[in-house]
Design a protein around this motif. Sequence first.
Motif, short mmCIF file in Angstrom:
data_model
loop_
_atom_site.label_atom_id
_atom_site.label_comp_id
_atom_site.label_asym_id
_atom_site.label_seq_id
_atom_site.Cartn_x
_atom_site.Cartn_y
_atom_site.Cartn_z
N LEU A 24 0.83 -1.22 0.00
CA LEU A 24 0.00 0.00 0.00
C LEU A 24 0.85 1.25 0.00
CD1 LEU A 24 -2.89 -0.96 2.46
CD2 LEU A 24 -2.94 -0.87 -0.02
N SER A 25 1.98 1.23 0.72
CA SER A 25 2.85 2.41 0.75
C SER A 25 3.44 2.70 -0.61
CB SER A 25 3.97 2.20 1.78
OG SER A 25 4.89 1.23 1.34
N GLU A 26 3.69 1.65 -1.42
CA GLU A 26 4.23 1.84 -2.76
C GLU A 26 3.16 2.32 -3.74
OE1 GLU A 26 7.31 1.65 -3.81
OE2 GLU A 26 8.18 1.03 -1.91
N SER A 27 1.93 1.78 -3.62
CA SER A 27 0.89 2.05 -4.60
C SER A 27 0.10 3.32 -4.32
CB SER A 27 -0.08 0.86 -4.67
OG SER A 27 0.60 -0.33 -4.99
N MET A 28 0.07 3.77 -3.07
CA MET A 28 -0.77 4.91 -2.70
C MET A 28 0.08 5.98 -2.02
SD MET A 28 -4.15 2.82 -1.37
CE MET A 28 -5.28 4.13 -1.82
N PRO A 29 0.85 6.77 -2.78
CA PRO A 29 1.76 7.77 -2.20
C PRO A 29 1.03 8.83 -1.39
CG PRO A 29 1.54 8.08 -4.57
CD PRO A 29 0.86 6.79 -4.25
N GLY A 30 1.67 9.29 -0.29
CA GLY A 30 1.04 10.20 0.64
C GLY A 30 0.80 11.59 0.09
N VAL A 84 -4.16 6.60 -8.93
CA VAL A 84 -3.75 5.82 -7.76
C VAL A 84 -4.43 4.46 -7.76
CG1 VAL A 84 -3.82 5.71 -5.25
CG2 VAL A 84 -3.20 7.84 -6.37
N TYR A 85 -5.74 4.44 -8.07
CA TYR A 85 -6.48 3.18 -8.05
C TYR A 85 -5.99 2.22 -9.14
CZ TYR A 85 -10.40 -0.08 -8.04
OH TYR A 85 -11.15 -1.20 -7.98
N GLU A 86 -5.70 2.76 -10.34
CA GLU A 86 -5.18 1.92 -11.41
C GLU A 86 -3.84 1.30 -11.03
OE1 GLU A 86 -6.50 0.84 -14.23
OE2 GLU A 86 -8.36 1.77 -13.53
N ARG A 87 -3.01 2.09 -10.33
CA ARG A 87 -1.71 1.57 -9.88
C ARG A 87 -1.89 0.47 -8.86
NH1 ARG A 87 3.21 5.35 -7.49
NH2 ARG A 87 4.74 3.69 -7.20
N LEU A 88 -2.89 0.65 -7.97
CA LEU A 88 -3.15 -0.37 -6.96
C LEU A 88 -3.69 -1.64 -7.61
CD1 LEU A 88 -3.23 -0.94 -3.89
CD2 LEU A 88 -5.58 -0.11 -3.89
N LYS A 89 -4.49 -1.51 -8.68
CA LYS A 89 -5.04 -2.68 -9.36
C LYS A 89 -3.95 -3.51 -10.04
CE LYS A 89 -8.77 -2.12 -11.84
NZ LYS A 89 -9.73 -1.51 -12.78
N GLN A 90 -2.81 -2.88 -10.35
CA GLN A 90 -1.71 -3.62 -10.97
C GLN A 90 -0.90 -4.43 -9.97
OE1 GLN A 90 0.65 -0.81 -13.17
NE2 GLN A 90 -1.08 -0.05 -14.36
N SER A 91 -1.17 -4.23 -8.70
CA SER A 91 -0.44 -4.96 -7.66
C SER A 91 -0.79 -6.45 -7.72
CB SER A 91 -0.79 -4.41 -6.28
OG SER A 91 -0.33 -5.28 -5.28
N PRO A 92 0.20 -7.33 -7.70
CA PRO A 92 -0.08 -8.77 -7.71
C PRO A 92 -0.66 -9.28 -6.39
CG PRO A 92 2.26 -8.38 -7.42
CD PRO A 92 1.64 -7.03 -7.67
N LEU A 93 -0.70 -8.41 -5.36
CA LEU A 93 -1.13 -8.84 -4.04
C LEU A 93 -2.65 -8.77 -3.87
CD1 LEU A 93 0.44 -9.78 -1.52
CD2 LEU A 93 0.18 -7.49 -0.61
N PHE A 94 -3.32 -7.86 -4.61
CA PHE A 94 -4.73 -7.60 -4.38
C PHE A 94 -5.58 -8.02 -5.58
CE2 PHE A 94 -2.47 -4.25 -1.97
CZ PHE A 94 -2.85 -4.63 -0.69
N GLU A 95 -6.85 -8.40 -5.30
CA GLU A 95 -7.87 -8.62 -6.31
C GLU A 95 -9.09 -7.79 -5.93
OE1 GLU A 95 -8.69 -12.76 -6.65
OE2 GLU A 95 -6.63 -13.30 -7.19
N PHE A 96 -9.83 -7.32 -6.94
CA PHE A 96 -10.94 -6.40 -6.68
C PHE A 96 -12.20 -6.95 -7.34
CE2 PHE A 96 -6.98 -4.10 -6.69
CZ PHE A 96 -7.07 -3.29 -5.57
#
Length: 498
Positions: free
Chosen positions: A424-430, A465-477
Amino acid sequence: MKLPARIAAIEYQGDEVRVAVVRTGGSKPVVLELRSATATYDGRESRLDALTEATREALGQVRKRPAAHVLCEQGRNAIFRVLAVPFRGSRRVAAAAPFELEPYLAFPIEDLTIDFSTIREIDGNTEVLALGLRREGVEEHLAVLRAAGVEADGVNVDLAGLTALWWGQRRARSGLQAVLHVRESVSLLAIMSGKSLAFARPLGVSAREYLETPEAAARQIHNSIRAFLATWKGDDELAALSVTGIALPFDERQRFEEGLQVAVEYEDVLERVKGADAAGQEGASSRWTAAVGVAWASAGGPFAFEFRRGDLAPANTMRVVGRHLAFSGSLAIIIALAYGTYCYVTYRNNMDEVGRIGQEVWRLFEEAFPESPAVQAGRVAQDATGAVAIQYMEAEVSGASQVGDLFPIEILHRPTLLAVLNELSESMPGDKVVITELKIWPGEGKSQVVNISGEIVKEGVFGEVYERLKQSPLFEFDEEPVLSSIEGKETFRITART
């Protein structure tokens, strides 16, 4: 962005065990507790037992249980190598990095556990700084922790933690910047390119040598910096060297700086850290910087290395929990049996009391093992004292100690808290969104449900931000995020599975 968590870092420095408990989530770490203990033993054969006891003592002093534990390994035992990998993309680079490192080793690659930091992409290649730790030492420390009752959620190295603390206090974050971390028996040199760790090397210069032979110490550092600059492709210049962990007297400082040919500045990386004043009471503050820094880095960011990979990954966490629960259940049985026997002998004429105790034993058995065939069949009518229920409980606890049906095997494959925090820290910058709430609970099978709530800092960037998070191999939506506006603040809520 560092996500909020209470993290404990454990460092082994010789025979001393150091535990630093840190709260993350703000712009700087907050030191909550600093605990230590020293192993005492007669011969080398009893060292591990003594170290286990010292670990148990230090951890036993921690007042509140942390959300995660991370092992801080020593950079002096690490291998650092800059590599040019002929691929792009983090997955392809991660797969190729060990093969690129192997030709530079004088021993099998299997003896190392490896992670890497991406420096930059240049000429079609990806430059990375590969870090390797001897598996034997890591496994030994993990075994000691496990014997002391703690399963480490991650493994990082002191150089990363120290550099994370130093980097968090910097204003200028462009060009080349160098830092020298002075520890008791070693010095650790790191050079940053922008926000990437471009070079690292342990130097055999102890804190005492800076006081006794500062010219010789400066010579080693100067040669290492020159070696880096000779291979660095770029026009960047190194303007200054930061030194942490030591305060030199005027004469020694002057002799040290004359041999470097670069401006030198001295910093105390814990000086502006809340709660770090306890480090001064425990000894020199530099004694604690590595553990504090590793706990801080483990919550996310460019220094969140992870050496607990492959067969070292903490897949047996729930098995340890199972053993603890089984042991606790055994103690409960012994107490119940002893209490029942005492009541029976003392008040043998009071059968109502005996019957009440038997009923309570059965109730505890039903609550502890609701799926037991004995519970499904119902209480035996002749079991007024609860003795039969106790036999049933002993059989169920024996099965639980082998991690039976109480602990589904799927649980062992769920990502750890540190893995979720780091992703989350990598995909959702502060600077774009702020996470205000993070909830994780078990889902179906081996999955976990992750609920992320927060505020949108910068208008119009949530989609990115959401598109970047969707590319994470850790999460499914399975569903789209919920966006709303409350009192002029744009908020979001995302539900994902891991």
